[in-house]
Design an enzyme around this catalytic site. Sequence first.
Site, PDB file in Angstrom:
ATOM      1  CD  GLN A 143       5.043 -35.835 -24.139  1.00 32.77           C
ATOM      2  OE1 GLN A 143       5.229 -36.855 -23.479  1.00 32.77           O
ATOM      3  NE2 GLN A 143       4.187 -34.896 -23.763  1.00 32.77           N
ATOM      4  CG  ASP A 198      -4.801 -39.167 -17.795  1.00 30.31           C
ATOM      5  OD1 ASP A 198      -5.602 -39.288 -16.854  1.00 30.31           O
ATOM      6  OD2 ASP A 198      -3.657 -39.652 -17.789  1.00 30.31           O
ATOM      7  CD  GLU A 217       1.599 -32.924 -18.346  1.00 29.66           C
ATOM      8  OE1 GLU A 217       2.292 -33.134 -19.360  1.00 29.66           O
ATOM      9  OE2 GLU A 217       1.325 -33.823 -17.518  1.00 29.66           O
ATOM     10  CG  ASP A 249      12.114 -30.097 -15.884  1.00 32.22           C
ATOM     11  OD1 ASP A 249      11.737 -30.737 -14.895  1.00 32.22           O
ATOM     12  OD2 ASP A 249      13.189 -30.327 -16.464  1.00 32.22           O
ATOM     13  CB  ALA A 250       7.606 -31.713 -12.628  1.00 32.69           C
ATOM     14  CG  ASP A 268       0.516 -40.604 -13.997  1.00 35.10           C
ATOM     15  OD1 ASP A 268       0.987 -41.684 -14.383  1.00 35.10           O
ATOM     16  OD2 ASP A 268      -0.644 -40.224 -14.278  1.00 35.10           O
TER      17      ASP A 268
END
Length: 346
Positions: A143, A198, A217, A249-250, A268
């Site tokens: 990312q 965040d 996360e 990986d959730a 989210d």
Amino acid sequence: MTKVGEHITLDIIGTTQEYDPSVYENVIRKIAKAAEVTILEISKYKFEPQGFTILALLAESHISFHTFPEKGIISFDFFTCGKVSPSIALDIVKKEFKHKRIVTKAFDRDTKSLYHDIYSSPGLQKSYVVNEVLEDFKSKVGQHIEILDLEQFGKSLFIDNEIQVATNDEVLYSSTFVNAALKLNKDMGTAAIIGGGDGGVARECTSKGFDFIDWYELDPEVVEVCNKHLGSIGNKSTEKNSVKCIWGDAFESIKSVEDDKYDKIFVDLNDDQFCIDLAAKNMDSLIRILKPNGVITAQVGSQDKKPEQVEKWLDVFNKNFGNTTLDRVYIPSFDCSWNFSSSINH
């Protein structure tokens, strides 16, 4: 902010003649006198078969003309750190050159920068005013992470060129997110947060008094950089005894979670098609770990900017739960209203 000067560009459109080079030099001298700047040297060149460039080196910077006779355009550029604004050149240029219209662009030269909003359209360009770039890197999971200090919205997180959160109005996002679920069911036993690097949603859950929160996360570097620069958002949520962080990986991680564990699930993720497909693909797993009468809430994007994607999220929720409600809040840093879809696991 440190200002170093002012800059103006004029594109003179619809010129019907090629002026003699002496005309441009005379105009430059008129502008220099009006702007109270000092000419150090003038350099010029005439192209064959047409076109002309002239540059005046100033003690205060420069003035230039470049002509495009084949297009009927004369381009003018004036940058100065002098006392008089370079915009004074506009009236002189209007009188000296026959034209249909003049395109004017004027701006300060300073230490602020502009960061373009990726949802701008060709006819409406919008930008964030950036005071300082605090972080700019690519994380190990791929990312592009940036922390920018924005003029109006404070320190803000951007991922892959899209704003995620700004300190000055983040509470609107996170509080609406969590309250959307609590409106349907007030149980505050256990919660799962998928994404939300965040820390705002985690902070809201802890402040509401949830007994326990599992925070899934993908990218720990997002959490780390937000803790470093946007600490007021997460409010040290990763250090709370009621919060457990599960990295990676959730949807892989929740495969090992027992049935009916969570009163609330907060999704989210991004609101793009990839994440819509990802959520739809794993909805059975989410339903399995959500308690009967538990609530799942997802941020589903903006009906103002991406109405089709909001509808696709709603379709996923309605298909799997047979019900959904939509909460909406205007977020100034996003420059639009944002939506949160919630469904009860009947």
